[in-house]
Design a protein around this motif. Structure first.
Motif, PDB file in Angstrom:
ATOM      1  N   PHE A  93      -2.046  -1.903   4.589  1.00  0.00           N
ATOM      2  CA  PHE A  93      -1.840  -3.403   5.401  1.00  0.00           C
ATOM      3  C   PHE A  93      -0.973  -2.801   6.809  1.00  0.00           C
ATOM      4  CE2 PHE A  93      -2.935  -5.227   1.555  1.00  0.00           C
ATOM      5  CZ  PHE A  93      -3.322  -6.274   1.684  1.00  0.00           C
ATOM      6  N   ASN A  94      -1.672  -3.012   7.984  1.00  0.00           N
ATOM      7  CA  ASN A  94      -0.940  -2.530   9.216  1.00  0.00           C
ATOM      8  C   ASN A  94      -0.510  -3.965   9.780  1.00  0.00           C
ATOM      9  OD1 ASN A  94      -0.052  -1.716  11.786  1.00  0.00           O
ATOM     10  ND2 ASN A  94      -2.241  -1.274  12.342  1.00  0.00           N
ATOM     11  N   GLY A  95       0.513  -4.392   9.431  1.00  0.00           N
ATOM     12  CA  GLY A  95       0.916  -5.818   9.591  1.00  0.00           C
ATOM     13  C   GLY A  95       0.186  -6.701   8.538  1.00  0.00           C
ATOM     14  N   ALA A  96      -0.565  -7.894   9.174  1.00  0.00           N
ATOM     15  CA  ALA A  96      -1.317  -8.668   8.511  1.00  0.00           C
ATOM     16  C   ALA A  96      -2.770  -8.267   7.975  1.00  0.00           C
ATOM     17  CB  ALA A  96      -1.460 -10.167   8.973  1.00  0.00           C
ATOM     18  N   ILE A  97      -3.251  -7.041   8.941  1.00  0.00           N
ATOM     19  CA  ILE A  97      -4.544  -6.445   8.839  1.00  0.00           C
ATOM     20  C   ILE A  97      -4.713  -5.493   7.769  1.00  0.00           C
ATOM     21  CG2 ILE A  97      -6.150  -5.196  10.022  1.00  0.00           C
ATOM     22  CD1 ILE A  97      -5.048  -5.943  12.525  1.00  0.00           C
ATOM     23  N   GLU A  98      -5.753  -5.831   6.609  1.00  0.00           N
ATOM     24  CA  GLU A  98      -5.889  -4.928   5.646  1.00  0.00           C
ATOM     25  C   GLU A  98      -6.893  -3.819   6.068  1.00  0.00           C
ATOM     26  OE1 GLU A  98      -8.144  -5.147   1.447  1.00  0.00           O
ATOM     27  OE2 GLU A  98      -7.530  -7.001   2.300  1.00  0.00           O
ATOM     28  N   GLY A 157      -9.758   0.000  10.579  1.00  0.00           N
ATOM     29  CA  GLY A 157      -9.602  -1.429  10.628  1.00  0.00           C
ATOM     30  C   GLY A 157     -10.276  -1.980   9.363  1.00  0.00           C
ATOM     31  N   SER A 158     -11.164  -1.249   8.867  1.00  0.00           N
ATOM     32  CA  SER A 158     -12.006  -2.086   7.607  1.00  0.00           C
ATOM     33  C   SER A 158     -12.713  -0.916   6.798  1.00  0.00           C
ATOM     34  CB  SER A 158     -12.675  -3.099   7.983  1.00  0.00           C
ATOM     35  OG  SER A 158     -13.830  -2.615   8.735  1.00  0.00           O
ATOM     36  N   ALA A 159     -13.204  -1.339   5.539  1.00  0.00           N
ATOM     37  CA  ALA A 159     -13.922  -0.169   4.644  1.00  0.00           C
ATOM     38  C   ALA A 159     -15.209   0.016   5.513  1.00  0.00           C
ATOM     39  CB  ALA A 159     -14.028  -0.742   3.348  1.00  0.00           C
ATOM     40  N   ASP A 160     -15.912  -0.899   5.998  1.00  0.00           N
ATOM     41  CA  ASP A 160     -16.974  -0.714   6.948  1.00  0.00           C
ATOM     42  C   ASP A 160     -16.854   0.051   7.958  1.00  0.00           C
ATOM     43  OD1 ASP A 160     -18.242  -2.536   5.250  1.00  0.00           O
ATOM     44  OD2 ASP A 160     -18.189  -4.157   6.543  1.00  0.00           O
ATOM     45  N   LEU A 161     -15.674   0.055   8.789  1.00  0.00           N
ATOM     46  CA  LEU A 161     -15.516   0.941   9.875  1.00  0.00           C
ATOM     47  C   LEU A 161     -15.293   2.498   9.322  1.00  0.00           C
ATOM     48  CD1 LEU A 161     -13.281  -1.035  12.357  1.00  0.00           C
ATOM     49  CD2 LEU A 161     -15.832  -0.531  12.610  1.00  0.00           C
ATOM     50  N   ALA A 162     -14.496   2.333   8.010  1.00  0.00           N
ATOM     51  CA  ALA A 162     -14.269   3.925   7.517  1.00  0.00           C
ATOM     52  C   ALA A 162     -15.708   4.477   7.199  1.00  0.00           C
ATOM     53  CB  ALA A 162     -13.498   3.768   6.511  1.00  0.00           C
ATOM     54  N   PHE A 163     -16.581   3.720   6.704  1.00  0.00           N
ATOM     55  CA  PHE A 163     -17.984   4.003   6.340  1.00  0.00           C
ATOM     56  C   PHE A 163     -18.686   4.477   7.743  1.00  0.00           C
ATOM     57  CE2 PHE A 163     -22.404   3.384   5.667  1.00  0.00           C
ATOM     58  CZ  PHE A 163     -22.726   4.357   4.362  1.00  0.00           C
ATOM     59  N   GLY A 190       0.802  -1.132  -0.067  1.00  0.00           N
ATOM     60  CA  GLY A 190       0.050  -0.013  -0.106  1.00  0.00           C
ATOM     61  C   GLY A 190       0.796   1.473   0.075  1.00  0.00           C
ATOM     62  N   LEU A 191       2.180   1.143   0.400  1.00  0.00           N
ATOM     63  CA  LEU A 191       3.119   2.152   0.290  1.00  0.00           C
ATOM     64  C   LEU A 191       3.839   2.350  -1.082  1.00  0.00           C
ATOM     65  CD1 LEU A 191       4.409   2.385   4.026  1.00  0.00           C
ATOM     66  CD2 LEU A 191       2.208   2.970   3.290  1.00  0.00           C
ATOM     67  N   TYR A 211      -8.702  -1.050  16.614  1.00  0.00           N
ATOM     68  CA  TYR A 211      -9.346  -2.110  15.883  1.00  0.00           C
ATOM     69  C   TYR A 211      -9.144  -3.256  16.552  1.00  0.00           C
ATOM     70  CZ  TYR A 211     -10.403  -5.182  12.080  1.00  0.00           C
ATOM     71  OH  TYR A 211     -11.116  -6.348  11.349  1.00  0.00           O
ATOM     72  N   ASP A 212     -10.097  -4.410  16.617  1.00  0.00           N
ATOM     73  CA  ASP A 212      -9.869  -5.774  16.788  1.00  0.00           C
ATOM     74  C   ASP A 212     -11.289  -6.382  16.464  1.00  0.00           C
ATOM     75  OD1 ASP A 212     -11.694  -5.065  19.164  1.00  0.00           O
ATOM     76  OD2 ASP A 212     -10.118  -5.018  20.486  1.00  0.00           O
ATOM     77  N   GLU A 213     -11.230  -7.631  16.802  1.00  0.00           N
ATOM     78  CA  GLU A 213     -12.422  -8.168  16.450  1.00  0.00           C
ATOM     79  C   GLU A 213     -13.661  -7.932  17.171  1.00  0.00           C
ATOM     80  OE1 GLU A 213     -11.887 -12.567  16.901  1.00  0.00           O
ATOM     81  OE2 GLU A 213     -10.255 -13.005  15.680  1.00  0.00           O
ATOM     82  N   ARG A 214     -13.731  -7.413  18.296  1.00  0.00           N
ATOM     83  CA  ARG A 214     -14.731  -7.045  18.808  1.00  0.00           C
ATOM     84  C   ARG A 214     -14.995  -5.749  18.333  1.00  0.00           C
ATOM     85  NH1 ARG A 214     -15.078  -2.999  22.616  1.00  0.00           N
ATOM     86  NH2 ARG A 214     -13.009  -2.912  22.737  1.00  0.00           N
ATOM     87  N   LEU A 215     -14.123  -4.777  18.089  1.00  0.00           N
ATOM     88  CA  LEU A 215     -14.634  -3.315  17.435  1.00  0.00           C
ATOM     89  C   LEU A 215     -14.807  -3.761  16.088  1.00  0.00           C
ATOM     90  CD1 LEU A 215     -11.721  -1.163  18.939  1.00  0.00           C
ATOM     91  CD2 LEU A 215     -14.126  -1.039  19.497  1.00  0.00           C
ATOM     92  N   ALA A 216     -14.576  -4.729  15.610  1.00  0.00           N
ATOM     93  CA  ALA A 216     -15.097  -4.842  14.042  1.00  0.00           C
ATOM     94  C   ALA A 216     -16.574  -4.817  13.884  1.00  0.00           C
ATOM     95  CB  ALA A 216     -14.409  -6.065  13.318  1.00  0.00           C
ATOM     96  N   ALA A 217     -17.253  -5.333  14.890  1.00  0.00           N
ATOM     97  CA  ALA A 217     -18.732  -5.242  14.917  1.00  0.00           C
ATOM     98  C   ALA A 217     -19.290  -4.078  15.470  1.00  0.00           C
ATOM     99  CB  ALA A 217     -19.249  -6.601  15.358  1.00  0.00           C
ATOM    100  N   ASP A 218     -18.526  -3.377  16.320  1.00  0.00           N
ATOM    101  CA  ASP A 218     -19.106  -1.848  16.952  1.00  0.00           C
ATOM    102  C   ASP A 218     -18.690  -0.669  16.137  1.00  0.00           C
ATOM    103  OD1 ASP A 218     -19.754  -0.223  18.671  1.00  0.00           O
ATOM    104  OD2 ASP A 218     -18.356  -0.775  20.336  1.00  0.00           O
ATOM    105  N   THR A 219     -19.566  -0.075  15.582  1.00  0.00           N
ATOM    106  CA  THR A 219     -19.171   0.981  14.782  1.00  0.00           C
ATOM    107  C   THR A 219     -19.413   2.360  15.710  1.00  0.00           C
ATOM    108  OG1 THR A 219     -21.404   1.152  13.891  1.00  0.00           O
ATOM    109  CG2 THR A 219     -19.658   0.034  12.722  1.00  0.00           C
ATOM    110  N   VAL A 220     -19.682   2.394  16.895  1.00  0.00           N
ATOM    111  CA  VAL A 220     -20.260   3.417  17.505  1.00  0.00           C
ATOM    112  C   VAL A 220     -19.245   4.358  17.812  1.00  0.00           C
ATOM    113  CG1 VAL A 220     -21.186   4.210  19.787  1.00  0.00           C
ATOM    114  CG2 VAL A 220     -22.234   2.214  18.826  1.00  0.00           C
ATOM    115  N   LEU A 221     -17.870   3.565  18.050  1.00  0.00           N
ATOM    116  CA  LEU A 221     -16.847   4.617  18.325  1.00  0.00           C
ATOM    117  C   LEU A 221     -16.402   5.474  17.199  1.00  0.00           C
ATOM    118  CD1 LEU A 221     -14.054   5.294  20.020  1.00  0.00           C
ATOM    119  CD2 LEU A 221     -13.049   3.274  19.057  1.00  0.00           C
TER     120      LEU A 221
END
Length: 435
Positions: free
Chosen positions: A389-394, A370-376, A34-35, A338-348
């Motif tokens: 990519f932040n490490g292995a996370i897209e 952490g993802s396109a959904d969180l960006a939205f 990505g860089l 961003y983690d698996e819990r926050l992936a489904a929590d868009t309030v933050l």
């Protein structure tokens, strides 16, 4: 590829001299996915005659001095690999023989320590650690055959770091001129649970246009700064401090026999002069906050070691309570958790977007989500989107300019059609009436 410095690059890159190269060599500069295009622009601005983006890096062309300059000055690169030999490698025996045939007495002294990194693809050799071991065996046996002692291995801090790239049956043996991962700047003493790598932080700052904004007197804000990576990297960038200056100090990054020590000293002296002038001109236009007091303590400690503590204001507060900086213009950079819990929590993420719209609606923002959904979920309208990519996370990097897009005065009213669009509309009406 056009030669010379490309237009519209950050002002700090324009300080690098352009000159005609006499004996250029093709070498590889790696980076996070990505860089690549940002890195290619950075290398061209340093005066390299060619820099072509490829997967996870850039194929560059230049002299050894140029490669050493990249080691010292690149904010985006992960490694700088200077090639020694390339040969066919259909199996592990060919790998060993090819390495053992190289004149290693010209590259390493027996009293020095070495380490080997390997990257393999294909079906001939599938294990990188095994490939690295065979390269090490070839180096050691080559020196022994010449009556020299066996060099020791130091995985963490070797004097000479060797790199193997095995792809499509071809092996390339290179020297890692930087001596290891170049994202390490040398100032990080404390960190939070998931610190952002410094070269990724530099990418966010460049996408935000921070060098130009700083030159125009604008401010920098991170409302969830953690251990301060983005803000410290931004301060060092504004102060024109070479990324490798504190990392290497008085010790050259490599003791490879081909490393030009005299040129390295010249590059370091130039970098120290620029650092002195840049730090003297640095002003407190950088602001960071976080809800975690421990993170703010870590950020202050890191800023102190980096020598930029006086340029950064740190405070403990929730993202919803972010205050308006005194600067009229500026940019926001942020890497929300961003983690698996926050992936489904868009309030933050929604709270982040709302807070920025309230505090700095006319500023520019560069947010690594952490993802396109969180960006939205931020509710911000992105002018540009990038995959990183932040490490292995897209991740999704969104750039908003401005943060709050003003509503059109005639919002909700039909737009006036152009002449061509009006002709299409008329034809559609006739067809609808006919059918």
């Amino acid at each position: 590829m056009p030669r010379g410095r490309p237009p519209c690059l950050p002002a700090w890159l324009a300080r690098f001299p352009l000159r005609k190269l006499i004996s250029p060599v093709n070498f590889f500069v790696s980076c996070a996915k990505g860089l690549e295009y940002l890195l290619a622009d950075e290398l061209l601005a340093m005066g390299l005659p060619r820099a072509t983006a490829t997967i996870a890096g850039v194929n560059a062309e230049g002299e050894l001095r140029d490669a050493q300059r990249v080691v010292l000055w690149s904010r985006l690169a992960s490694r700088v690999l200077w090639p020694l030999q390339e040969f066919d490698c259909p199996d592990e025996n060919s790998l060993y023989q090819g390495v053992a045939a190289m004149p290693w007495d010209q590259h390493i002294s027996p009293e020095l320590t070495l380490s080997v990194d390997a990257h393999v693809s294909g079906t001939a050799i599938t294990h990188a650690r095994f490939a690295a071991q065979r390269v090490k065996d070839g180096v050691v046996d080559s020196l022994r055959d010449q009556g020299m002692e066996r060099p020791s291995v130091n995985v963490e801090f070797p004097d000479v770091r060797i790199n193997l790239s095995l792809r499509k049956g071809r092996a390339t043996i290179s020297i890692d001129l930087g001596g290891g991962p170049m994202h390490r700047r040398g100032w990080r003493m404390a960190q939070n649970d998931a610190p952002l790598k410094e070269n990724l932080a530099a990418a966010l700052l460049l996408r935000a246009g921070w060098p130009k904004i700083h030159a125009e007197g604008g401010g920098l804000l991170d409302p969830m700064c953690g251990s301060g990576t983005l803000l410290i990297e931004g301060a060092l960038m504004a102060a024109d401090v070479a990324p490798g200056l504190q990392r290497h100090g008085s010790i050259p990054p490599s003791r490879w026999r081909g490393f030009d020590q005299a040129q390295w000293k010249e590059l370091m002296a130039e970098a120290r002069e620029r650092e002195q002038a840049g730090r003297a001109a640095l002003k407190q236009v950088i602001h960071g906050s976080d809800i975690d007091p421990a993170a703010i303590r870590a950020a202050k400690e890191n800023a102190e070691v980096a020598g930029v503590s006086e340029a950064i204001w740190f405070g403990v507060r929730d993202v919803a309570d972010v205050q308006v900086p005194p600067q009229e213009t500026g940019c926001v950079v942020c890497n929300p958790p961003y983690d698996e819990r926050l992936a489904a929590d868009t309030v933050l993420y929604r709270r982040i977007g709302d807070a920025l719209k309230r505090a700095v609606p006319t500023w520019r923002a560069s947010l690594l989500c952490g993802s396109a959904d969180l960006a939205f979920a931020t509710g911000l309208r992105a002018a540009k989107k990038y995959q990183m990519f932040n490490g292995a996370i897209e991740c999704a990097l969104i750039v908003c300019d401005p943060i709050a897009v003003p509503e059109r005065e005639n919002a909700g009213q039909p737009r006036e059609l152009s002449e061509g669009a009006q002709m299409v509309a008329n034809r559609l009406r006739k067809n609808l009436k006919k059918f």
